[in-house]
Design a protein around this motif. Structure first.
Motif, PDB file in Angstrom:
ATOM      1  N   THR A 161      39.508  20.821  22.531  1.00 36.39           N
ATOM      2  CA  THR A 161      39.396  19.886  23.618  1.00 36.39           C
ATOM      3  C   THR A 161      39.346  20.529  24.840  1.00 36.39           C
ATOM      4  N   LEU A 216      35.958  21.887  25.495  1.00 40.82           N
ATOM      5  CA  LEU A 216      34.902  20.917  26.035  1.00 40.82           C
ATOM      6  C   LEU A 216      34.976  20.823  27.365  1.00 40.82           C
ATOM      7  N   ILE A 217      36.184  20.389  27.774  1.00 38.76           N
ATOM      8  CA  ILE A 217      36.713  19.557  29.004  1.00 38.76           C
ATOM      9  C   ILE A 217      36.519  20.598  30.192  1.00 38.76           C
ATOM     10  N   VAL A 259      33.545  21.702  32.221  1.00 43.90           N
ATOM     11  CA  VAL A 259      32.742  20.561  32.815  1.00 43.90           C
ATOM     12  C   VAL A 259      33.460  20.384  34.026  1.00 43.90           C
ATOM     13  N   VAL A 260      34.756  20.454  34.135  1.00 41.23           N
ATOM     14  CA  VAL A 260      35.633  20.465  35.439  1.00 41.23           C
ATOM     15  C   VAL A 260      35.391  21.619  36.176  1.00 41.23           C
ATOM     16  N   GLY A 298      30.650  22.083  35.532  1.00 46.94           N
ATOM     17  CA  GLY A 298      29.755  20.921  35.182  1.00 46.94           C
ATOM     18  C   GLY A 298      28.998  21.211  33.941  1.00 46.94           C
ATOM     19  N   TRP A 299      29.245  22.099  33.075  1.00 48.19           N
ATOM     20  CA  TRP A 299      28.461  22.249  31.823  1.00 48.19           C
ATOM     21  C   TRP A 299      29.393  22.085  30.657  1.00 48.19           C
ATOM     22  N   SER A 300      29.028  21.738  29.690  1.00 46.18           N
ATOM     23  CA  SER A 300      29.774  21.549  28.333  1.00 46.18           C
ATOM     24  C   SER A 300      29.211  22.253  27.160  1.00 46.18           C
ATOM     25  N   PRO A 301      29.807  22.591  26.221  1.00 47.54           N
ATOM     26  CA  PRO A 301      29.297  23.047  24.784  1.00 47.54           C
ATOM     27  C   PRO A 301      28.662  21.735  24.308  1.00 47.54           C
ATOM     28  N   ASN A 302      27.611  21.757  23.545  1.00 49.76           N
ATOM     29  CA  ASN A 302      26.694  20.561  22.942  1.00 49.76           C
ATOM     30  C   ASN A 302      27.836  19.721  22.052  1.00 49.76           C
ATOM     31  N   ILE A 303      27.709  18.704  22.165  1.00 49.83           N
ATOM     32  CA  ILE A 303      28.597  17.945  21.268  1.00 49.83           C
ATOM     33  C   ILE A 303      28.137  17.547  19.887  1.00 49.83           C
ATOM     34  N   VAL A 304      26.903  17.666  19.936  1.00 49.27           N
ATOM     35  CA  VAL A 304      26.392  17.755  18.444  1.00 49.27           C
ATOM     36  C   VAL A 304      25.661  19.058  18.211  1.00 49.27           C
ATOM     37  N   ILE A 309      34.740  17.190  16.142  1.00 55.33           N
ATOM     38  CA  ILE A 309      34.614  17.237  17.684  1.00 55.33           C
ATOM     39  C   ILE A 309      33.461  17.907  18.221  1.00 55.33           C
ATOM     40  N   PHE A 310      32.932  18.827  17.515  1.00 57.59           N
ATOM     41  CA  PHE A 310      31.666  19.573  17.920  1.00 57.59           C
ATOM     42  C   PHE A 310      30.568  18.865  17.281  1.00 57.59           C
TER      43      PHE A 310
END
Lengths: 316, 558
Positions: free
Chosen positions: A151, A154-155, A158-159, A162-168, A262-263
């Motif tokens: 988690t 992922l989060i 972003v904080v 402004g980037w996050s690993p792919n969620i699929v 999760i991913f």
């Protein structure tokens, strides 16, 4: 050697038979209704229509007939179809297995690459700040659950960026580099987490071995510390560690559920959870059989590796 | 247009069908007929003319430059159980269905969630010669997707007949919805007649049923046995690819009959249900929209400036169901006592975090068909003294013990049950919360093996009849508690054939009041559905019923 392997493989048959019986029986012992679970919120079905659907899926047949049909299918390579949507299990399995296998292999490699050298280093510099740091690292990864790390993985980006690993997950054939990134992050989380066990086990085994007479002899011969560690200590210390890897490999194969969820990785773990929720008996049975088989196969490989690691051990 | 008006027979249609059909007729006047849709002129164009595509009807009151193209990415909670959209009413399948298929009639899609107008879609005109006969003439020249086996052929009346015959065939999981249909006759290439067993006022809602009433391709079913391998017919998007557990994609249908639609080139639905993953994905622009409860919304607002929030009232009722076959719940005084002991406002404030409303038998999402909120509030005012009196009158002054079945994993219902348990303790009723796996809990409810339960799975239908008949008719498919009342039966039967909308509305209200009086279940507050929408997304309206969300009209302003 070959006789030993043959005997071990022959033992697979009764074990799988027992697993198949247990899986088949326990699934049906769970209270609940497979048809209702499949239908989810489908409206306005009469009891008669539900019964008809149950009959269509063969659930009204005697249990022995259902079991015989299932096992008969397996013997000719047909694992049947999913209750939900009639998906052919074998082809869906082939699609999903590479994801789970890739994740497990990545995790295992990362676990070994981190766990063994750092474990050995920790033992070698016992009591030093580096030793404490590595032990702290191990305890942290043992104590913190994977899903929390996932988690955060992922989060926090972003904080911060402004980037996050792919969620699929991206398909390997579509974008190989992106696919590797998609798999590497959950693989690393699983691998680093598993490495904590390897690290601690390697450390304690190396410490044990370093006290042995032959290590003293090696030093007396004038060998350098690293040579002693690499040639004499580590190899002998690895047998229990390899046993741990075997357990971890089975666990990583069947226990990647959280990371896959999760991913968004369409592996076997994700499929197992879904099939259990929907009471999709054919899918759950096939997956449990596979995990049982994989566990036995990995254990066999681990047993065989002992004789390679320590020539004093002979199989057969 | 005038020709279409006369062919459509609006007055006749309204007179004959009333209710929903009235809206259908009214919408038809502006909704059907070719040539009025906005022209797709390059990558930017003028806003839609009022009444052109359903989706645009009320969405663009002022002139805006609409940017075309791009990929709209939406999340979806799980895999479609099947890609055959006629075999499942699960939202995960319907999400795909509404993009690939069209309907003869459809609920109008616009920014007003309470607008349950039904309008023609594939139909160009409709006539109702008598209460049990509906005649539809299809738009000319609507083409199927340009891929095998239909290869861009024109949609015909035979497709309509095949589709509805398949839906009502024995073995269809939704056959019950289409029970009113006696036969379907093809008159010519464009004309099809539905003959009903008897007058059935809400029939337009059956034809517009947003979950399964899609016009499909007979050749696909005949060749493949089902539609799982080659989904798609004449809808706004063409199926591209599906990978279970990951995503599916659809591309814009360049030959879609509503000119200028859809506005995006591609819609991708990624399959992901993890809340943290969706927050990260929304903030990092991987998805354009996500569901957002108050806690999630607060986090999203910190991460994304200027995000839009859409809130829709629920079209699904939520109930604490009593098994009226077993004592003491067979005694209406006991049921009323339980209702009076509960602090509904606390359920709303604590469990739903004040984002929702109290609900009667018909949920607030159905607009005028639901009881006014003041009436519901009055029926549910907590009164512990009265609750104790009612229990004493039923000979239970010392209280009694009962249990509530709650499906495991249903956090909202678990929290409701815990608060209900606390409230009932104050009047001496001891409640055991029985957490059961959903498959087991549902079986126990259907089999009547329960005392009380808080089940999911009440209907999401937009037709009031399905909320009343299924739940409160003695043979209703969701009447799990065995409720039976002659007066309710009579009114349910009356509203089914009542063609005057005003009278039907009154009948449905009477049924609801009677249900509130007899209390076969206590209605729990329902949450509003909230969506967080990225700032660059325009004209996206999640619906009270997720089965009619607005992918066809949505466009991306960046």
């Amino acid at each position: 050697m070959s006789r030993y392997v043959g005997r071990r493989i022959a033992l697979f048959v009764p074990t799988m038979l027992v697993v198949s019986l247990l899986t088949f029986g326990l699934l049906r012992a769970i209270p609940g209704d497979a048809v209702l679970a499949q239908l989810e919120d489908s409206p306005r079905l009469s009891r008669q229509e539900i019964e008809e659907l149950r009959a269509e899926l063969g659930l009204n047949d005697p249990l022995w007939a259902q079991y015989a049909r299932w096992v008969g299918g397996i013997l000719i390579g047909d694992f049947g179809r999913s209750f939900g949507g009639g998906l052919e299990i074998t082809s869906e399995f082939k699609r999903r297995l590479p994801y789970t296998a890739e994740l497990a292999v990545l995790a295992l490699v990362i676990s070994i690459v981190i766990g063994v050298p750092f474990g050995a280093a920790s033992a070698f510099v016992r009591g030093s700040p580096l030793d404490y740091l590595l032990r702290l690292f191990a305890v942290f990864w043992l104590a913190v659950p994977n899903f929390w790390i996932a988690t955060m993985a992922l989060i926090l980006p972003v904080v911060w960026f402004g980037w996050s690993p792919n969620i699929v997950a991206t398909k390997l054939t579509e974008a190989p580099a992106q696919h590797l990134v998609d798999m590497l992050i959950p693989g690393a989380i699983m691998g680093i987490s598993s490495s904590a066990v390897s690290l601690r086990m390697t450390r304690s085994q190396v410490l044990e071995v370093l006290r042995q007479d032959y290590i003293r002899t090696a030093y007396a011969k004038g060998l350098g510390s690293l040579t002693v560690l690499r040639r004499h200590a580590l190899r002998n210390a690895l047998i229990p560690v390899v046993t741990i890897w075997g357990t971890q490999a089975s666990g990583l194969l069947s226990g990647s559920v959280l990371m896959e969820t999760i991913f968004g990785i369409p592996g076997l773990g994700q499929w197992t959870v879904e099939s259990i929720r929907l009471r999709d008996y054919p899918v759950t049975q096939a997956l449990v059989l596979f995990f049982a088989f994989a566990t036995m196969a990995v254990n066999l490989l681990v047993d065989l590796s002992y004789s390679w690691l320590d020539p004093r051990i002979r199989v057969g | 247009m005038s020709g279409l008006r006369s062919r459509f027979g609006r007055r006749r249609f309204i007179r004959a069908t009333g209710g929903t059909a009235m809206a259908l007729g009214a919408a038809a006047l502006v909704g059907c007929g070719g040539g009025e849709e906005p022209a797709a002129t390059g990558r930017k164009d003028a806003p839609a003319a009022p009444g052109a595509p359903a989706a645009a009807a009320t969405a663009t009151p002022q002139a805006r430059a609409i940017r075309r193209g791009g990929e709209l990415v939406l999340p979806q909670a799980g895999n479609p159980p099947t890609l055959d959209v006629q075999l499942s009413t699960a939202a995960n399948t319907t999400n795909l269905g509404r993009m690939l298929y069209d309907q003869v009639l459809a609920y109008v899609l616009n920014a007003d969630p309470a607008d349950l107008t039904i309008e023609p879609s594939l139909a160009a005109s409709a006539e109702v010669p008598d209460a049990a006969t509906y005649r539809f003439v299809l738009r000319p020249g609507v083409k199927m997707h340009n891929r095998p086996p239909m290869n861009g052929r024109v949609v015909t009346a035979r497709d309509v007949k095949f589709s509805f015959d398949r839906l009502r065939a024995k073995g269809s999981p939704v056959a019950g919805v289409y029970d009113p249909i006696a036969s379907i006759d093809v008159v010519d290439e464009r004309t099809v007649i539905f003959r009903l067993n008897t007058g059935y006022a809400p029939f337009p809602s059956v034809v517009a049923e947003p979950q399964t009433s899609f016009v499909v391709v007979p050749e696909v079913v005949e060749q493949d046995g089902d539609m799982t391998k080659r989904p798609g017919a004449s809808g706004p998007f063409v199926f591209d690819a599906y990978e279970a557990g990951v995503r599916y994609r659809v591309n814009r249908n360049p030959n879609y009959f509503r000119e200028g639609y859809p506005r995006v080139d591609r819609v991708t639905r990624i399959i992901q249900n993890d809340a943290s993953a969706l927050i990260a994905a929304f903030a990092s622009k991987q998805v354009h929209v996500t569901g957002a409860d108050p806690v999630v919304l607060e986090q999203l607002q910190r991460l994304v400036s200027n995000l839009k929030v859409a809130e829709q009232p629920s079209a699904t009722s939520s109930a604490w169901v009593f098994n009226t076959r077993v004592a003491p719940l067979s005694d209406v005084r006991v049921r009323r006592a339980l209702a009076k002991a509960i602090d509904q406002q606390r359920l709303l404030d604590v469990v739903l975090k004040k984002t929702g409303s109290l609900s009667g038998p018909v949920p607030p999402g159905l607009g005028k068909w639901a009881l006014p909120s003041a009436e519901v509030r009055a029926a549910y005012s907590q009164d512990l003294a009265q609750a104790k009196q009612l229990l004493a009158a039923a000979g239970l002054s010392g209280g009694f013990s009962t249990s509530i079945i709650v499906y495991s994993g249903q956090t909202t219902y678990s929290q409701h049950a815990e608060l209900v348990q606390q409230d009932l303790a104050a009047v001496g009723v001891r409640v055991k919360i029985d957490l059961q796996d959903q498959a087991l809990g549902r079986k126990n409810l259907i089999d009547g093996n329960f005392e009380t339960g808080m089940p999911t799975g009440k209907t999401t239908a937009l037709e009031v009849d399905l909320h009343l008949r299924d739940n409160y008719a003695a043979k209703g498919s969701r009447n799990w508690g065995g409720f039976s009342d002659a007066q309710v039966e009579q009114w349910i039967a009356q509203q089914l054939v009542e063609t005057n909308e005003g009278k039907r509305l009154e009948l449905t209200k009477q049924i609801q009041r009677r249900v509130l009086e007899l209390m076969p279940e206590v209605f729990l507050p329902v949450s509003s559905s909230r969506s967080a929408i990225r700032p660059e997304v325009e004209d996206y309206w999640p619906s009270v019923n997720s089965d009619r969300a607005s992918e066809v009209a949505t466009w991306l302003n960046a």
